[in-house]
Write an enzyme that holds these catalytic residues in place. Sequence first.
Site, PDB file in Angstrom:
ATOM      1  N   ALA A 468       1.139  -1.206   0.082  1.00 38.90           N
ATOM      2  CA  ALA A 468       0.133   0.125  -0.362  1.00 38.90           C
ATOM      3  C   ALA A 468       0.929   1.559  -0.028  1.00 38.90           C
ATOM      4  CB  ALA A 468      -1.029  -0.050   1.040  1.00 38.90           C
ATOM      5  N   GLY A 512       0.401  -4.876   0.948  1.00 44.81           N
ATOM      6  CA  GLY A 512      -0.081  -5.160   0.057  1.00 44.81           C
ATOM      7  C   GLY A 512       0.103  -5.921  -1.576  1.00 44.81           C
ATOM      8  N   GLU A 515      -0.327  -9.730  -0.902  1.00 45.20           N
ATOM      9  CA  GLU A 515      -1.719 -10.132  -0.441  1.00 45.20           C
ATOM     10  C   GLU A 515      -2.782  -9.834  -1.300  1.00 45.20           C
ATOM     11  OE1 GLU A 515      -1.928  -6.403   2.178  1.00 45.20           O
ATOM     12  OE2 GLU A 515      -2.469  -7.700   4.045  1.00 45.20           O
ATOM     13  N   GLU A 535       3.809  -4.771   7.390  1.00 43.50           N
ATOM     14  CA  GLU A 535       3.008  -3.661   8.106  1.00 43.50           C
ATOM     15  C   GLU A 535       3.489  -3.594  10.139  1.00 43.50           C
ATOM     16  OE1 GLU A 535       2.177  -6.004   6.720  1.00 43.50           O
ATOM     17  OE2 GLU A 535       0.842  -5.008   5.101  1.00 43.50           O
TER      18      GLU A 535
HETATM   19  N1  COA Z   1       4.754   3.589  -0.176  1.00 44.30           N
HETATM   20  C1  COA Z   1       4.708   4.561  -1.340  1.00 44.30           C
HETATM   21  N2  COA Z   1       6.607   4.827  -2.034  1.00 44.30           N
HETATM   22  C2  COA Z   1       7.544   3.698  -1.634  1.00 44.30           C
HETATM   23  C3  COA Z   1       6.996   1.999  -1.178  1.00 44.30           C
HETATM   24  C4  COA Z   1       5.370   2.366  -0.352  1.00 44.30           C
HETATM   25  N3  COA Z   1       4.942   0.746   0.126  1.00 44.30           N
HETATM   26  N4  COA Z   1       7.957   1.600  -0.687  1.00 44.30           N
HETATM   27  C5  COA Z   1       8.694   2.563  -1.500  1.00 44.30           C
HETATM   28  N5  COA Z   1       8.002   3.144  -2.016  1.00 44.30           N
HETATM   29  C6  COA Z   1       8.732   4.537  -2.872  1.00 44.30           C
HETATM   30  C7  COA Z   1       9.794   5.042  -1.827  1.00 44.30           C
HETATM   31  O1  COA Z   1       9.714   5.885  -0.848  1.00 44.30           O
HETATM   32  C8  COA Z   1      10.711   5.874  -3.093  1.00 44.30           C
HETATM   33  O2  COA Z   1      10.463   6.505  -3.645  1.00 44.30           O
HETATM   34  P1  COA Z   1      11.123   8.106  -3.421  1.00 44.30           P
HETATM   35  O3  COA Z   1      12.186   7.155  -4.220  1.00 44.30           O
HETATM   36  O4  COA Z   1      10.961   8.983  -3.528  1.00 44.30           O
HETATM   37  O5  COA Z   1      11.770   8.608  -1.956  1.00 44.30           O
HETATM   38  C9  COA Z   1      10.840   4.714  -3.643  1.00 44.30           C
HETATM   39  O6  COA Z   1       9.655   3.958  -3.767  1.00 44.30           O
HETATM   40  C10 COA Z   1      12.199   3.407  -4.251  1.00 44.30           C
HETATM   41  O7  COA Z   1      12.174   2.688  -2.591  1.00 44.30           O
HETATM   42  P2  COA Z   1      13.528   3.496  -2.223  1.00 44.30           P
HETATM   43  O8  COA Z   1      13.325   3.350  -0.478  1.00 44.30           O
HETATM   44  O9  COA Z   1      14.476   4.175  -2.061  1.00 44.30           O
HETATM   45  O10 COA Z   1      14.040   1.461  -1.846  1.00 44.30           O
HETATM   46  P3  COA Z   1      14.630   0.534  -1.577  1.00 44.30           P
HETATM   47  O11 COA Z   1      15.764  -0.740  -3.016  1.00 44.30           O
HETATM   48  O12 COA Z   1      15.710   1.056  -1.248  1.00 44.30           O
HETATM   49  O13 COA Z   1      14.182  -0.072  -0.102  1.00 44.30           O
HETATM   50  C11 COA Z   1      12.209  -1.474   0.705  1.00 44.30           C
HETATM   51  C12 COA Z   1      13.106  -1.075  -1.799  1.00 44.30           C
HETATM   52  C13 COA Z   1      11.173  -2.601  -0.685  1.00 44.30           C
HETATM   53  C14 COA Z   1      12.563  -2.490   1.701  1.00 44.30           C
HETATM   54  C15 COA Z   1      11.880  -0.377   0.598  1.00 44.30           C
HETATM   55  O14 COA Z   1      11.520   0.958  -0.645  1.00 44.30           O
HETATM   56  C16 COA Z   1      10.349  -0.670   1.881  1.00 44.30           C
HETATM   57  O15 COA Z   1      10.376  -0.916   2.426  1.00 44.30           O
HETATM   58  N6  COA Z   1       9.396  -0.028   1.262  1.00 44.30           N
HETATM   59  C17 COA Z   1       8.164  -0.251   1.877  1.00 44.30           C
HETATM   60  C18 COA Z   1       7.726  -1.042   2.178  1.00 44.30           C
HETATM   61  C19 COA Z   1       5.802  -1.578   2.839  1.00 44.30           C
HETATM   62  O16 COA Z   1       6.417  -0.919   4.738  1.00 44.30           O
HETATM   63  N7  COA Z   1       5.031  -1.686   2.876  1.00 44.30           N
HETATM   64  C20 COA Z   1       3.822  -2.434   3.160  1.00 44.30           C
HETATM   65  C21 COA Z   1       2.907  -0.976   3.313  1.00 44.30           C
HETATM   66  S1  COA Z   1       1.465  -1.233   4.169  1.00 44.30           S
END
Ligand code: COA
Length: 661
Positions: A468, A512, A515, A535
């Site tokens: 999400a 998500g 999911e 989450e």
């Molecule tokens: N929601 C919104 N934006 C997200 C996102 C999410 N769930 N997951 C990644 N992004 C965005 C990042 O903010 C980043 O945007 P930016 O370039 O504007 O800063 C872009 O996508 C790239 O992600 P980044 O975090 O820089 O890549 P990474 O390789 O360092 O890390 C993850 C990858 C997946 C480990 C990390 O993005 C992450 O932890 N995301 C969240 C996952 C999460 O908690 N999902 C459940 C949501 S309920």
Amino acid sequence: MNVDQIKKILVVGAGTMGHGIAEIAALSGYEVYLSDIAQDILNNALDKIRWSLSKFQEKGQLKESVETIMSRIKTVVGLTDAVKDADFAIEAAVERLDIKKQIFQNLDKLLKPEAILATNTSSLPITPIAEATKRPDKVVGMHFYNPPALMPLVEVMKGEKTSDETAKITYELAKRFGKQPIMINKDVPGYIVNRILFAITNASCIVVENKIADFREVDAVAKYKLGFPMGVFELADYTGIDVAYYINKGWEELGIKTLKCGIIEEKFKANELGVKTGKGFYTYPAPGKYVKPDLPKELAEKLDPSLIIAGAVNEATKLLREGVASKEDIELGVKLGLGFPKGIFQYADELGIDNIVNALAQLRKLSNNDFYDVDPLLQQMVSSNKLGVKTGEGFYTYGKTEEKTYRTVKVRIEPPLAWVILNRPEKLNALSPELVEDINKALDELETDQRIRVVILTGSGRAFSAGADISSFLTLRPIDVIRIRTIRDLTNKIALYTKPVIAAINGYALGGGLEIAMACDIRIASEMAQLGQPEINLGIIPGAGGTQRLPRLVGKGRAKLLIYTGDMISAKEAYEMGLVDMVVPPQRLEDEVRRVALKIAEKSPLALLAAKLAVELGNESNIWSGMLIEGSLFGLLFTTKDAEEGIRAFLEKRKPQFKGE
Ligand code: COA
């Protein structure tokens, strides 16, 4: 002469093939002379024919009595004047050129000038045999499969001087025998089917000898990924390692280019000849006792199937380009002669012509054999983007691919498949409200599109979906979560969607994203994929089925471990716990998903829907309700045209064409 003038058939050699050919000739109403060098061989052959006919009789497949059919077969010791009124001779003696030449010389002297002389050789060239006679225009190859009474294929092959008329009469005669002939216009030792089989065996040897995979992995790929009836090395064991060895040796002596295989030679020298000696590549309980080797499906995961089949595609392409045989005949040959579920060009189109060409380059490098030089036709196809199913055109044409673009989703329509590609790569396909809405729209449109049988969900860039969109979370009010189209609704739509949905997990599948993948029917992941329910790190819990679907897939303990820690796991770990169903190297994800999806797309859409509902709904109720759901759907399917088609096709020994009616 024409085929109607053929009344009497002479079969020379009463061994395994000869007696079977005599049987089908007599069964088809012809007078038959069956000749061999000794009466006891002939008597033995007659006993076998009688036994086989009585089996047909038991099944109610004979129009005449066994004795009436037997009365048409006359045995003759040696080749004497007694056979001189034969109109058509089929030689089925040992595979030795000198012996065959001698027989043909004798037949030429004995039989009337218009009689046709056919050889059932499986590997020798026709031309030198024909040259032993004064009627090379009337000498032809007519290759039956063992046992001739049951196997439907006959390969008809011309020598250098065989006339069109001779080939045509032979082709027609094979039809009168109730067989499906294919026509080979040039003298190519091994005909079509054995050449293709040799190319497959050789490529498999290269793979094993270079330790890309072991022989069991090759066999697992052949069986489970390509759908061959037996593994490549299992088949070598079954037919006898010596058979392959001697054919190669015979070719070498005749100056014909061979495709040798070091590991087969080693087995031959160790007298490990396969089933007959109790040991070949596999070990059998006793000499002559075949049992299916135990091959776990996981063994098929590592090796690219293109490597096994690329040499055969190259060879088949060359035969096609040089006009040796038609595309239809080559396809029929491998289906009927080798029991492949698809033709060789169909395999090529599904695996991708570009992948086949890459596999050829690899085989060429490893083997240093110019057999693997890419055929010009394949090269041309790659440069004109005719890559097979994925571009809508290869050896066959498919429904043209179309692309549809929504704000954050791309849809590639590749009938019978459709790919829904989440397209916010810069945000790792985080599920913004627009993205969820777009996926919904795409799924709704595809559900009513009659051309589409299977939908695939995947992501562009390095994520399937990172979950999400967190950036909208802080402004989100609880009421919005209920009012807007949520990811939860989307997962429920997918779980009860009326077409199979496959998740092609190309990278991160988190929150998500996971999911959504869990709501799909099948999950195929790239080795690079990482999965998790993170989450908890945000102080919340999964909200789109994570606490429900995850424990159902992996058990409560493992689900809680993942949800409580928020840890990400690798695709391999996910596979081991049953969260994904297949793991493949990243560069093969698309092709593997396509291969699985096309297989499913061939089935009845109604049966697939019934299966899906029975599994989804049945498993969420108690066993009695579940059994009732299954039973009702089972019964309902009997009212469909698809079920009638499937059952009829089985009885008529053909492939069903399901229309979803
Ligand atoms: N929601 C919104 N934006 C997200 C996102 C999410 N769930 N997951 C990644 N992004 C965005 C990042 O903010 C980043 O945007 P930016 O370039 O504007 O800063 C872009 O996508 C790239 O992600 P980044 O975090 O820089 O890549 P990474 O390789 O360092 O890390 C993850 C990858 C997946 C480990 C990390 O993005 C992450 O932890 N995301 C969240 C996952 C999460 O908690 N999902 C459940 C949501 S309920």
